[in-house]
Design a protein around this motif. Sequence first.
Motif, PDB file in Angstrom:
ATOM      1  N   ALA A  91       2.808   7.814   6.463  1.00 47.77           N
ATOM      2  CA  ALA A  91       2.060   7.327   7.632  1.00 47.77           C
ATOM      3  C   ALA A  91       2.300   5.835   7.830  1.00 47.77           C
ATOM      4  O   ALA A  91       2.290   5.340   8.959  1.00 47.77           O
TER       5      ALA A  91
ATOM      6  N   ARG B 158       0.839  -1.198   0.000  1.00 44.36           N
ATOM      7  CA  ARG B 158       0.000   0.000   0.000  1.00 44.36           C
ATOM      8  C   ARG B 158       0.878   1.254   0.000  1.00 44.36           C
ATOM      9  O   ARG B 158       0.588   2.237  -0.694  1.00 44.36           O
ATOM     10  N   ARG B 159       1.977   1.208   0.761  1.00 50.61           N
ATOM     11  CA  ARG B 159       2.900   2.339   0.785  1.00 50.61           C
ATOM     12  C   ARG B 159       3.475   2.593  -0.611  1.00 50.61           C
ATOM     13  O   ARG B 159       3.545   3.735  -1.075  1.00 50.61           O
TER      14      ARG B 159
ATOM     15  N   PHE C 210       0.864   4.187  -2.807  1.00 48.88           N
ATOM     16  CA  PHE C 210       0.732   5.602  -2.470  1.00 48.88           C
ATOM     17  C   PHE C 210       1.882   6.406  -3.078  1.00 48.88           C
ATOM     18  O   PHE C 210       1.685   7.486  -3.654  1.00 48.88           O
TER      19      PHE C 210
ATOM     20  N   ASN D 172       1.949  11.898   2.192  1.00 49.29           N
ATOM     21  CA  ASN D 172       1.583  11.794   3.607  1.00 49.29           C
ATOM     22  C   ASN D 172       1.060  10.398   3.929  1.00 49.29           C
ATOM     23  O   ASN D 172       1.365   9.827   4.979  1.00 49.29           O
ATOM     24  N   GLY D 173       0.264   9.831   2.999  1.00 45.37           N
ATOM     25  CA  GLY D 173      -0.240   8.481   3.212  1.00 45.37           C
ATOM     26  C   GLY D 173       0.875   7.452   3.228  1.00 45.37           C
ATOM     27  O   GLY D 173       0.878   6.530   4.054  1.00 45.37           O
TER      28      GLY D 173
ATOM     29  N   ALA E  88      -0.768  14.841  -0.417  1.00 40.66           N
ATOM     30  CA  ALA E  88      -1.635  13.953   0.367  1.00 40.66           C
ATOM     31  C   ALA E  88      -1.187  12.501   0.239  1.00 40.66           C
ATOM     32  O   ALA E  88      -1.191  11.749   1.229  1.00 40.66           O
ATOM     33  N   ASP E  89      -0.788  12.072  -0.965  1.00 42.01           N
ATOM     34  CA  ASP E  89      -0.342  10.684  -1.144  1.00 42.01           C
ATOM     35  C   ASP E  89       0.996  10.430  -0.466  1.00 42.01           C
ATOM     36  O   ASP E  89       1.215   9.344   0.100  1.00 42.01           O
TER      37      ASP E  89
END
Length: 412
Positions: free
Chosen positions: A120, A91-92, A95, A116-117, A113-114
Motif C-alpha cells: 500500500a 514503515r514499508r 512491514f 499488503n501494508g 496482511a503485512d
Amino acid sequence: PWPSSARPSSNGGACKSRLFRLLIIDDTHMSARGVAVRGFVSKLTHRLRPMAVWCDPMRRAARAVAADDLDAALAIVSKALQRDGLAPSRRRDLFHLRARTRLLAGHDLNALADFNGALALAPDDAAALEERATVYRRLGRDDKARADLVAACATGRAAPTAYLRLGHLYLGNGDIADALTAYDAALAADPKNCHALVSRALAHDRVGDLNAALRDIGDAIALNPSRDARLFLIRARLWRKFGAPRRAIVDAKAARSADRNNHDAALLLADLYAVLDSPRAAVKAYSDVLGRSDAPARAVANRARALAKLGRWDAARTDYDVAIARDPHHAGARNGRARVFMALGRWDLAARDFTAAIDRAPQCPRYRLNRGRLYEWMGQTARARRDYCDALAIDMSNDTARRAVRSLQVVA
C-alpha cells in the motif's frame, strides 16, 4: 563481503537495503540466515550511528531472527511500527520485515496482511510483490500469485527468482510456452542461474525438445562444480529418452559416484543394463537397490526378469513372488512368473498367471499373445486362436499377432 553497490555507506542507505535483503531470503536458504545476519549486524553497529533511532529495532530484530527467536523479533518490529513520524519508506521496510518474519514462523495470513501494508505504501515494490506471491502459493491461490509475479516482473526491477517462480507456476499449469518465456527472462537476468537452466531443461523435456533439454542440463552441470547427483540423474534420464543408453549409463554412474545413497540413480543404472541386455550387470545393479526393504516391486520384478534370462529359474520365481506380494496388481510380474512356470513345465500355473496378467492389463496384446502360445503348445488350438485374434484386435499393427493368426489358419 558484498558488491560495491551494496557496501555500507556513510548515510546508511545501502546498509539498510542490505539488511533487508539478508532477511528476505528464499525458504531453501533459511539455514544460512543466522550466519548472514550476524555477520552483517557486526558491521551495521558502527556504520548507522546517524540513524540509530530507526536502526536499533531493526538491529535487535535481526539478532532475534539470527537466534531463531521469531516471537521476540515480531514484538520488536511491531513496537517500532507504533512510532509516530516514521517515513513511508521506513514503515514499508518494517512491514516487509515483519511479514517475512511471520512467513518464517508459518503465520501466512498475518504475513499476507503485512505484505499488503508494505505494498500500500509502495505498490511497485518488486521484492514485496514476489514475497506476497509466495504467501498466495502457500494458501493455494495460484491466480493471485501469478498476478503478483507478473506485476513484479513488469517493474523491471524483479530478481531472477521472480521470473523463476513465475515459470514454475506456468509449468505446473501446463503452460509450457509461457514457462519457457519466464525461464528465458530469468536466464537473461542471470545467465549462470543453475536452477533456471535445470527448470528450462525440464520444460523442454515436457514438449519433447530433447536436444534443447540436454543442452541446458549440460550447461547446468558445467556451472556446478560440486557435481550434484540430481543433475547427472536428470541428464541420464534424458539420454535414455533420446535413445542413448550408453551415455545414460555414464551419467547414472556419475550420479552414483556423487551420492552413493542415491537409490534412484542405482535403479536407473540397473534399468539401463536391462535395456542393453546385460543380465549379469543388471542383476548386480538391482541387488544394490533391493537391499532396501522399501524397494519398489518393479525393481524386484526387473531383477527376476534378468535372472530368468540367465536361466536361474528358481531365483527368478522367488523374486516374482516377492514382487507380486508387494504389488498384487503388478501385471508384468504375473506375466513374468507365468513364463518361468512355462520353463519349469508347470503349464497349469502359467495359464493361471497369464490370465491374471490379462485381467490386470486387458489392453496389453503381449499378455494375450503369451497365453495364446501356451495354449498352442498345450494343443488347445481354439483357445490359442481366440487369444491371437484378441491381441490383433487390440493392436492391428502387431505383426506378431497377425503371423500367429495366419499360422493357425494354415494348420486348420
